[in-house]
Design a protein around this motif. Structure first.
Motif, mmCIF file in Angstrom:
data_model
loop_
_atom_site.group_PDB
_atom_site.id
_atom_site.type_symbol
_atom_site.label_atom_id
_atom_site.label_comp_id
_atom_site.label_asym_id
_atom_site.label_seq_id
_atom_site.Cartn_x
_atom_site.Cartn_y
_atom_site.Cartn_z
ATOM 1 N N LEU A 82 -8.399 -2.735 5.446
ATOM 2 C CA LEU A 82 -7.994 -3.671 4.402
ATOM 3 C C LEU A 82 -9.200 -4.067 3.549
ATOM 4 O O LEU A 82 -10.296 -4.289 4.068
ATOM 5 N N SER A 83 -8.999 -4.160 2.249
ATOM 6 C CA SER A 83 -10.077 -4.507 1.323
ATOM 7 C C SER A 83 -9.898 -5.925 0.807
ATOM 8 O O SER A 83 -8.784 -6.434 0.693
ATOM 9 N N PHE A 84 -11.008 -6.558 0.484
ATOM 10 C CA PHE A 84 -10.992 -7.922 -0.021
ATOM 11 C C PHE A 84 -12.169 -8.108 -0.967
ATOM 12 O O PHE A 84 -13.134 -7.325 -0.955
ATOM 13 N N LEU A 85 -12.091 -9.144 -1.793
ATOM 14 C CA LEU A 85 -13.136 -9.424 -2.777
ATOM 15 C C LEU A 85 -14.201 -10.305 -2.134
ATOM 16 O O LEU A 85 -13.900 -11.378 -1.600
ATOM 17 N N ILE A 86 -15.461 -9.854 -2.212
ATOM 18 C CA ILE A 86 -16.571 -10.577 -1.607
ATOM 19 C C ILE A 86 -17.787 -10.457 -2.516
ATOM 20 O O ILE A 86 -17.941 -9.463 -3.235
ATOM 21 N N ALA A 87 -18.629 -11.469 -2.513
ATOM 22 C CA ALA A 87 -19.859 -11.419 -3.295
ATOM 23 C C ALA A 87 -20.820 -10.414 -2.674
ATOM 24 O O ALA A 87 -20.884 -10.265 -1.450
#
Length: 227
Positions: A142-147
């Motif tokens: 699963l992919s997610f938005l991260i700095a």
């Protein structure tokens, strides 16, 4: 006797650990005559877990992987991007794990809690907020938005309100002693990402000092003799 949530044909099983907005859930409920009653039943059985009003997760018995907290953070309150201490730990810059999922957002700051944990969101101005975001990936794909590592550190600095503009010596101490950042990881930080943050004009003095200190640290590491 197996419970209802053990059913391999359960309509929620196909969603895995992906958070479900109510419109997506309604699609899974399209074959039921009384969908609201079915939602209540799934909640009682543990087949459906509430995250906040209008957002759900398939219950643990129906998932093949644990809940992905950064992905849930993206969905709980948005637009948002996981950053600050959680991102620094995720990228291996700080030694400790972080219990609270920390994010930044161009919307007002907010704190949310549910059965999976605590989620905090800190406001940043939109032009600065959009810099340095990337896709992280959990073990289940699963992919997610991260700095990015450099952006997470910049965010940590600009949101540390107790810190006045620091001298270079104080900035170095803050990085290596207060945050206990790994010097080798600092040596790998992308300076272009810090310059991009600086170019937005937000907190220029703090970010300018950070850039100079990390430039110096990277030069020192580059000239150290090999073991």
């Amino acid at each position: 006797m197996p419970s209802k949530t053990d059913n391999l044909d359960h309509p929620l099983r196909r969603f895995g650990a992906v958070p479900l907005a109510r419109d997506v859930l309604d699609e899974a409920l399209s074959g039921y005559r009384q969908p609201n009653d079915k939602v209540s039943e799934w909640l009682r059985e543990g087949a459906l877990q509430p995250l906040r009003r209008g957002l759900y997760l398939a219950g643990a018995p129906l998932r093949t992987s644990p809940a992905c907290l950064p992905l849930i953070a993206n969905h709980l309150y948005g637009p948002s991007c996981v950053s600050l201490d959680f991102a620094l730990a995720w990228h291996g810059l700080i030694p400790e794990g972080v219990a609270e999922v920390t994010s930044v957002t161009p919307k007002p700051s907010r704190r949310l809690s549910n059965a999976l944990g605590r989620f905090t969101y800190h406001h940043l101005p939109l032009p600065y907020y959009t810099v340095g975001q990337e896709l992280g990936q959990a073990a289940d794909g699963l992919s997610f938005l991260i700095a990015s590592p450099a952006k997470a550190l910049c965010d940590r600095l600009v949101l540390s309100r107790q810190l006045a503009p620091l001298s270079r010596g104080a900035m170095r101490q803050w990085l290596l002693e207060d945050l206990r950042l790994d010097p080798d990881q600092l040596g790998l930080l992308n300076l272009a990402a810090i310059r991009a943050c600086l170019a937005t004009g937000y907190k220029r003095r703090q970010l300018g000092t950070l850039l100079k200190v990390i430039e110096t640290l990277q030069q020192e590491l580059a000239t150290e003799p090999s073991p």
